[in-house]
Design a protein around this motif. Structure first.
Motif, PDB file in Angstrom:
ATOM      1  N   THR A   6       0.971  -1.232  -0.001  1.00  0.00           N
ATOM      2  CA  THR A   6       0.049   0.115  -0.133  1.00  0.00           C
ATOM      3  C   THR A   6       0.952   1.236  -0.080  1.00  0.00           C
ATOM      4  O   THR A   6       2.023   1.339   0.497  1.00  0.00           O
TER       5      THR A   6
ATOM      6  N   VAL B  31       0.127   5.279   1.112  1.00  0.00           N
ATOM      7  CA  VAL B  31      -0.504   6.333   1.843  1.00  0.00           C
ATOM      8  C   VAL B  31       0.053   7.502   1.813  1.00  0.00           C
ATOM      9  O   VAL B  31       1.267   7.894   1.892  1.00  0.00           O
ATOM     10  N   TYR B  32      -0.769   8.573   1.232  1.00  0.00           N
ATOM     11  CA  TYR B  32      -0.234   9.892   1.137  1.00  0.00           C
ATOM     12  C   TYR B  32      -1.411  10.812   1.983  1.00  0.00           C
ATOM     13  O   TYR B  32      -2.234  10.765   1.797  1.00  0.00           O
ATOM     14  N   ASN B  33      -0.765  11.671   2.857  1.00  0.00           N
ATOM     15  CA  ASN B  33      -1.351  12.674   3.684  1.00  0.00           C
ATOM     16  C   ASN B  33      -2.470  11.723   4.163  1.00  0.00           C
ATOM     17  O   ASN B  33      -3.676  12.316   4.496  1.00  0.00           O
ATOM     18  N   GLY B  34      -2.443  10.732   4.772  1.00  0.00           N
ATOM     19  CA  GLY B  34      -3.261  10.001   5.632  1.00  0.00           C
ATOM     20  C   GLY B  34      -4.341   9.204   4.603  1.00  0.00           C
ATOM     21  O   GLY B  34      -5.048   8.497   5.072  1.00  0.00           O
ATOM     22  N   GLU B  35      -4.198   9.448   3.100  1.00  0.00           N
ATOM     23  CA  GLU B  35      -5.134   8.751   2.211  1.00  0.00           C
ATOM     24  C   GLU B  35      -4.691   7.475   1.488  1.00  0.00           C
ATOM     25  O   GLU B  35      -3.419   7.612   1.165  1.00  0.00           O
ATOM     26  N   ASP B  36      -5.239   6.489   1.374  1.00  0.00           N
ATOM     27  CA  ASP B  36      -4.630   5.416   0.797  1.00  0.00           C
ATOM     28  C   ASP B  36      -4.860   5.650  -0.936  1.00  0.00           C
ATOM     29  O   ASP B  36      -5.801   5.891  -1.468  1.00  0.00           O
ATOM     30  N   ILE B  37      -3.476   5.859  -1.715  1.00  0.00           N
ATOM     31  CA  ILE B  37      -3.627   6.376  -3.121  1.00  0.00           C
ATOM     32  C   ILE B  37      -2.899   5.113  -3.685  1.00  0.00           C
ATOM     33  O   ILE B  37      -2.538   5.349  -4.977  1.00  0.00           O
TER      34      ILE B  37
ATOM     35  N   ARG C  12      -3.786  12.014 -10.676  1.00  0.00           N
ATOM     36  CA  ARG C  12      -4.642  12.421  -9.406  1.00  0.00           C
ATOM     37  C   ARG C  12      -3.534  12.507  -8.384  1.00  0.00           C
ATOM     38  O   ARG C  12      -3.787  13.251  -7.293  1.00  0.00           O
ATOM     39  N   ARG C  13      -2.275  11.793  -8.296  1.00  0.00           N
ATOM     40  CA  ARG C  13      -1.626  12.109  -7.255  1.00  0.00           C
ATOM     41  C   ARG C  13      -1.101  13.417  -7.126  1.00  0.00           C
ATOM     42  O   ARG C  13      -0.651  14.137  -6.229  1.00  0.00           O
TER      43      ARG C  13
ATOM     44  N   ARG D 212      -3.104  15.963  -5.883  1.00  0.00           N
ATOM     45  CA  ARG D 212      -3.019  16.136  -4.398  1.00  0.00           C
ATOM     46  C   ARG D 212      -1.914  16.462  -3.657  1.00  0.00           C
ATOM     47  O   ARG D 212      -1.719  16.825  -2.592  1.00  0.00           O
TER      48      ARG D 212
END
Ligand SMILES: Nc1ncnc2c1ncn2[C@@H]1O[C@H](COP(=O)(O)OP(=O)(O)OP(=O)(O)O)[C@@H](O)[C@H]1O
Ligand SMILES: [Mg+2]
Length: 257
Positions: free
Chosen positions: A60, A62-68, A75-76, A79
């Protein structure tokens, strides 16, 4: 510690080659984190997994607390996470200014249909994008080259342009794959200073793959070491440099750590 980017258990093979296996990495917000390892260690593949250019077979991101983990690269970028490539990807038949003005559309996945004539931001005379490009050229010491064709730049100037393009959109995390490759010593100073200022004055967080240990030693804390597709160790540069396991990993390689 707040991890801006955190990856766990990443694996990706190509045929029988385990390019990245069970690799974890954490990038602390506000840090300039280094990533080193011998040729073929899996650094660029890890960058491809972190930036979404390829998908992991497991693990996995995770960027800034979100699963990307499954998000497309653009889209990344929206963000706030941008990358450069080991080989520069400038448009040779556009000028430095035009390359910069085109960058937001490319990074953010907008339509590029006017590309074959001129970047649409240029054609529209987009004042905001133009203003930003002027600022970025100043930061990257590219102003004197604004009307030069990218194809005519030296290898080092192309690397500066590659980094400058990431600055054309608002981002928090910049992943640099070998920013120093092919850069002469004078430009290397400019590049190092530019990364330092972007971090110290503009709050950008960096993850940097680099074989130039001078750049790594000057800029990066911590330094992560990868070998054979996976995590070996991490720490401050002086400790890493003297670590027998790191020296061993490089034996048979080419770099004096
Ligand atoms: N698309 C691909 N197809 C097949 N094999 C690949 C592919 N991408 C990477 N590899 C293999 O995965 C391994 C890791 O390659 P990678 O480019 O990630 O290494 P690296 O650490 O970036 O090396 P360098 O320091 O030389 O840039 C290598 O053995 C490489 O040949
Ligand atoms: Mg590489």
């Amino acid at each position: 510690m707040t991890a801006l980017l955190s990856a766990k258990g990443l694996s990706r093979s190509f045929g029988g080659v385990h390019a990245v296996r069970d690799m974890g990495v954490e990038v602390r917000e506000g840090s300039i984190t280094g990533l080193i390892g011998p040729n073929g260690a899996g650094k660029s593949t890890l960058f491809n997994l972190l930036s979404g250019v390829i998908r992991p077979q497991s693990g996995t991101v995770v960027y800034n607390g979100e699963d990307i983990t499954t998000l497309a690269p653009f889209r990344r970028a929206r963000r706030g996470m941008i990358r450069t490539f080991q080989l520069s990807r400038e448009f040779g038949r556009l000028t430095v200014l035009e390359n910069l003005m085109l960058s937001p559309q490319m990074q953010l996945g907008e339509r590029l249909w006017p590309l074959f004539s001129r970047p649409s931001a240029v054609a529209r005379g987009d004042a905001a994008v133009y203003g930003r490009a002027e600022e970025v050229m100043e930061i990257a010491a590219l102003t004197p080259l604004r009307d030069a064709y990218a194809a005519d730049l030296s290898g080092g100037q192309k690397k500066l342009l590659e980094l400058a393009r990431t600055l054309m959109i608002d981002c928090d995390l910049i992943l640099l794959d070998e920013p120093g490759a092919g850069v002469n010593p004078a430009l290397m100073g400019t590049l190092t200073e530019m990364i330092h200022r972007l971090n110290a004055d503009h709050g950008k967080t960096f993850l940097i793959v680099e074989h130039d240990m001078d750049l790594i030693g000057r800029l990066c804390n911590p330094v992560i070491v990868m070998t054979e597709g996976t995590f070996l160790t991490q720490g401050v540069f002086d400790t890493i440099r003297d670590d027998p396991r790191v020296i061993e990993a490089y034996l048979g390689g080419m770099v004096d750590v």
